[in-house]
Motif scaffolding. Structure first.
Motif, PDB file in Angstrom:
ATOM      1  N   ARG A  54      -7.187   5.414  -0.956  1.00 50.85           N
ATOM      2  CA  ARG A  54      -8.819   5.209  -1.071  1.00 50.85           C
ATOM      3  C   ARG A  54      -9.242   5.541  -2.565  1.00 50.85           C
ATOM      4  NH1 ARG A  54     -11.217   8.676   3.953  1.00 50.85           N
ATOM      5  NH2 ARG A  54      -9.539  10.258   3.169  1.00 50.85           N
ATOM      6  N   ASP A  55      -8.119   6.146  -3.381  1.00 53.60           N
ATOM      7  CA  ASP A  55      -8.186   6.447  -4.733  1.00 53.60           C
ATOM      8  C   ASP A  55      -8.114   4.788  -5.437  1.00 53.60           C
ATOM      9  OD1 ASP A  55      -7.617   6.595  -7.363  1.00 53.60           O
ATOM     10  OD2 ASP A  55      -7.224   8.839  -7.167  1.00 53.60           O
ATOM     11  N   ARG A  56      -9.081   4.539  -6.233  1.00 58.12           N
ATOM     12  CA  ARG A  56      -9.071   3.259  -6.933  1.00 58.12           C
ATOM     13  C   ARG A  56      -7.807   2.890  -8.098  1.00 58.12           C
ATOM     14  NH1 ARG A  56     -14.000   0.616  -6.251  1.00 58.12           N
ATOM     15  NH2 ARG A  56     -15.556   1.726  -5.392  1.00 58.12           N
ATOM     16  N   ASP A  57      -7.557   3.956  -8.604  1.00 55.52           N
ATOM     17  CA  ASP A  57      -6.462   3.969  -9.923  1.00 55.52           C
ATOM     18  C   ASP A  57      -4.962   4.446  -9.197  1.00 55.52           C
ATOM     19  OD1 ASP A  57      -8.404   3.117 -11.726  1.00 55.52           O
ATOM     20  OD2 ASP A  57      -8.809   5.297 -11.867  1.00 55.52           O
ATOM     21  N   ASN A  60      -2.218   1.422  -8.633  1.00 54.88           N
ATOM     22  CA  ASN A  60      -1.621   1.017  -9.815  1.00 54.88           C
ATOM     23  C   ASN A  60      -0.593   1.805 -10.498  1.00 54.88           C
ATOM     24  OD1 ASN A  60      -3.041  -1.603 -10.175  1.00 54.88           O
ATOM     25  ND2 ASN A  60      -4.833  -0.718 -10.829  1.00 54.88           N
ATOM     26  N   THR A  61      -1.079   3.119 -10.410  1.00 57.54           N
ATOM     27  CA  THR A  61      -0.222   4.302 -11.000  1.00 57.54           C
ATOM     28  C   THR A  61       1.266   4.378 -10.479  1.00 57.54           C
ATOM     29  OG1 THR A  61      -2.067   5.347 -11.667  1.00 57.54           O
ATOM     30  CG2 THR A  61       0.057   6.655 -11.502  1.00 57.54           C
ATOM     31  N   LEU A  62       0.940   4.066  -8.977  1.00 57.44           N
ATOM     32  CA  LEU A  62       2.199   4.349  -8.076  1.00 57.44           C
ATOM     33  C   LEU A  62       3.055   3.079  -8.414  1.00 57.44           C
ATOM     34  CD1 LEU A  62       3.850   5.683  -5.855  1.00 57.44           C
ATOM     35  CD2 LEU A  62       2.435   3.938  -4.103  1.00 57.44           C
ATOM     36  N   ILE A  63       2.532   1.836  -8.383  1.00 53.21           N
ATOM     37  CA  ILE A  63       3.283   0.619  -8.523  1.00 53.21           C
ATOM     38  C   ILE A  63       3.996   0.799 -10.070  1.00 53.21           C
ATOM     39  CG2 ILE A  63       3.329  -1.809  -8.963  1.00 53.21           C
ATOM     40  CD1 ILE A  63       3.097  -0.847  -5.835  1.00 53.21           C
ATOM     41  N   PHE A 104      -8.679  -1.293   5.103  1.00 56.51           N
ATOM     42  CA  PHE A 104      -8.887  -2.623   4.714  1.00 56.51           C
ATOM     43  C   PHE A 104      -8.618  -2.660   3.108  1.00 56.51           C
ATOM     44  CE2 PHE A 104     -11.906  -5.992   3.165  1.00 56.51           C
ATOM     45  CZ  PHE A 104     -10.861  -6.843   3.553  1.00 56.51           C
ATOM     46  N   TYR A 105      -9.668  -1.724   2.269  1.00 55.87           N
ATOM     47  CA  TYR A 105      -9.578  -1.785   0.801  1.00 55.87           C
ATOM     48  C   TYR A 105      -8.062  -1.032   0.303  1.00 55.87           C
ATOM     49  CZ  TYR A 105     -14.329  -3.454   0.970  1.00 55.87           C
ATOM     50  OH  TYR A 105     -15.521  -4.218   1.187  1.00 55.87           O
ATOM     51  N   GLY A 106      -7.900  -0.263   0.954  1.00 52.61           N
ATOM     52  CA  GLY A 106      -6.377   0.333   0.736  1.00 52.61           C
ATOM     53  C   GLY A 106      -5.368  -0.570   0.473  1.00 52.61           C
ATOM     54  N   PRO A 107      -5.135  -1.532   1.724  1.00 56.76           N
ATOM     55  CA  PRO A 107      -3.926  -2.332   1.456  1.00 56.76           C
ATOM     56  C   PRO A 107      -4.253  -3.542   0.311  1.00 56.76           C
ATOM     57  CG  PRO A 107      -4.468  -2.018   3.601  1.00 56.76           C
ATOM     58  CD  PRO A 107      -5.576  -1.260   2.953  1.00 56.76           C
ATOM     59  N   ILE A 108      -5.786  -3.750   0.248  1.00 57.24           N
ATOM     60  CA  ILE A 108      -6.118  -4.726  -0.934  1.00 57.24           C
ATOM     61  C   ILE A 108      -5.645  -4.154  -2.075  1.00 57.24           C
ATOM     62  CG2 ILE A 108      -8.024  -5.626  -2.252  1.00 57.24           C
ATOM     63  CD1 ILE A 108      -9.496  -6.080   0.364  1.00 57.24           C
ATOM     64  N   ARG A 109      -5.890  -3.023  -2.468  1.00 56.73           N
ATOM     65  CA  ARG A 109      -5.391  -2.208  -3.700  1.00 56.73           C
ATOM     66  C   ARG A 109      -4.169  -2.311  -3.818  1.00 56.73           C
ATOM     67  NH1 ARG A 109      -9.257   1.875  -1.737  1.00 56.73           N
ATOM     68  NH2 ARG A 109     -11.199   1.500  -2.726  1.00 56.73           N
ATOM     69  N   MET A 110      -3.332  -2.138  -2.867  1.00 55.84           N
ATOM     70  CA  MET A 110      -1.775  -2.135  -3.186  1.00 55.84           C
ATOM     71  C   MET A 110      -1.353  -3.498  -3.333  1.00 55.84           C
ATOM     72  SD  MET A 110      -0.901   1.014  -2.760  1.00 55.84           S
ATOM     73  CE  MET A 110       1.210   0.506  -2.876  1.00 55.84           C
ATOM     74  N   ILE A 111      -1.972  -4.637  -2.855  1.00 58.45           N
ATOM     75  CA  ILE A 111      -1.701  -5.917  -2.989  1.00 58.45           C
ATOM     76  C   ILE A 111      -1.894  -6.525  -4.296  1.00 58.45           C
ATOM     77  CG2 ILE A 111      -2.238  -8.255  -2.346  1.00 58.45           C
ATOM     78  CD1 ILE A 111      -2.757  -7.227   0.525  1.00 58.45           C
TER      79      ILE A 111
END
Length: 269
Positions: A54-57, A60-63, A104-111
Motif C-alpha cells: 500500500r506504500d506508493r514508493d 519501486n524501491t524493492l524492484i 488491486f492497487y498493490g499489484p498495479i504498483r508492482m506491475i
C-alpha cells in the motif's frame, strides 16, 4: 542453464510460501515479500524482502534493490492480499479502501515497477493471484469479490497491452485453501438487532468452515509451476475443488436469476 528469478509478494505464509518453497525445489531463484520479515526468523528457505504494497514508493524501491542483486526479474507473482467480510451497508469505506489498496492497487504498483525491466529484457511473466470469488458477487464478501474481480479484468487488458514486448500476463484464481487468511481477514462486526445480524452471522460460520476444509496450497504452487513452463499461458486459470470450478461453468451458462438462486441456497439465505 540460467535460473529464473521469481518475486512473490506475500511470501511469508499460506499460498505465497507454498509457491516459493515449491519453485525453490525446482531450481528457481526465489524472493518473497512481507510487511514484517523480522517476524519470520525461521523462514530461511528463501529471502523475504520488506514490502508494504500500500506504500506508493515501496514497490519501486524493492524492484530497484532486487535488480541490483540479480540484474533481472523473470516472474512476478502478485499474491499479497487481504480478506474482508460484512454487509455493504455496515462496512466502513475506510476498510473497503484498505482492501482495494492491497488487492488491486498493490499489484498495479508492482506491475508498473517491474514492467520497464521486463520490456528491456524482452521477456517476463506476470501472474496475478485473484480468486474464484472474483468471478461472482458473493453475499457478505462483496468487497473482496470486487477487488479480485477487478484484478482479473485488469489482467485481461494488460495481456493485450504487453503482447508486443515479450511479457506474458495471466491470472490464477484459487478457491478455498487451508491457509491463515481467515485470521487476517477484516470482519465487519455482527451488530445485535441489525437487519443483517442472523444471515451475516450464518454466512461467516459457513465461510470459516470452507477455509478450514480447504485444499492444500501446494496445488496452487504446482499450477503456477506449470504456467511458468507454458509457452502461451491462458488468460485465466482456476484452482480448487471440482464443485468450485463447476460453479464457474454454471455462472457462464445459467440465467443470472437461476445462478443467484443457487448461491442463495448454498449460503442458506
Amino acid at each position: 542453464m540460467r535460473q529464473k528469478v521469481v518475486l512473490i509478494t506475500g511470501g511469508s505464509s499460506g499460498i505465497g510460501k507454498s509457491i516459493g518453497l515449491f519453485l525453490k525445489s525446482k531450481g528457481f531463484t526465489v524472493y518473497g515479500t512481507s510487511r514484517n520479515p523480522e517476524n519470520y526468523k525461521s523462514h530461511t528457505s528463501f529471502p523475504l524482502l520488506k514490502l508494504e504494497v500500500r506504500d506508493r514508493d515501496a514497490a519501486n524501491t524493492l524492484i530497484k534493490e532486487l535488480l541490483k542483486r540479480e540484474d533481472r526479474i523473470d516472474v512476478l507473482i502478485n499474491n499479497a492480499g487481504i480478506g474482508i467480510t460484512g454487509p455493504i451497508e455496515e462496512t466502513s469505506l475506510e476498510e473497503m479502501n484498505k482492501v482495494f489498496e492491497t488487492n488491486f492497487y498493490g499489484p498495479i504498483r508492482m506491475i508498473k515497477a517491474v514492467l520497464p525491466s521486463m520490456r528491456k529484457q524482452k521477456e517476463g511473466l506476470i501472474i496475478n493471484v485473484t480468486s474464484i470469488a472474483g468471478f461472482m458477487g458473493l453475499p457478505y464478501r462483496a468487497i473482496y469479490s470486487t477487488s479480485k474481480g477487478a484484478l482479473g479484468i485488469l489482467t485481461e487488458a494488460l495481456r493485450m497491452e504487453c503482447k508486443d514486448f515479450g511479457v506474458k500476463v495471466t491470472n490464477v484464481a484459487p478457491g478455498d485453501f487451508a491457509t491463515n487468511i481467515a485470521s487476517g481477514r477484516y470482519h465487519a462486526p455482527v451488530i445485535k438487532d441489525s437487519a443483517y445480524e442472523q444471515p451475516y452471522k450464518k454466512t461467516l460460520e459457513l465461510i470459516d468452515d470452507h477455509v478450514d476444509e480447504g485444499e492444500d496450497p501446494i496445488l496452487v504452487a504446482k499450477k503456477i509451476y506449470r504456467i511458468i513452463n507454458t509457452r502461451k499461458p491462458k488468460v485465466h486459470y482456476a484452482v480448487g475443488n471440482a464443485l468450485q470450478k463447476f460453479s464457474l461453468f454454471l455462472k457462464n451458462v445459467l440465467p443470472d436469476k437461476v445462478y443467484e438462486r443457487l448461491l442463495l441456497k448454498h449460503y442458506k439465505l
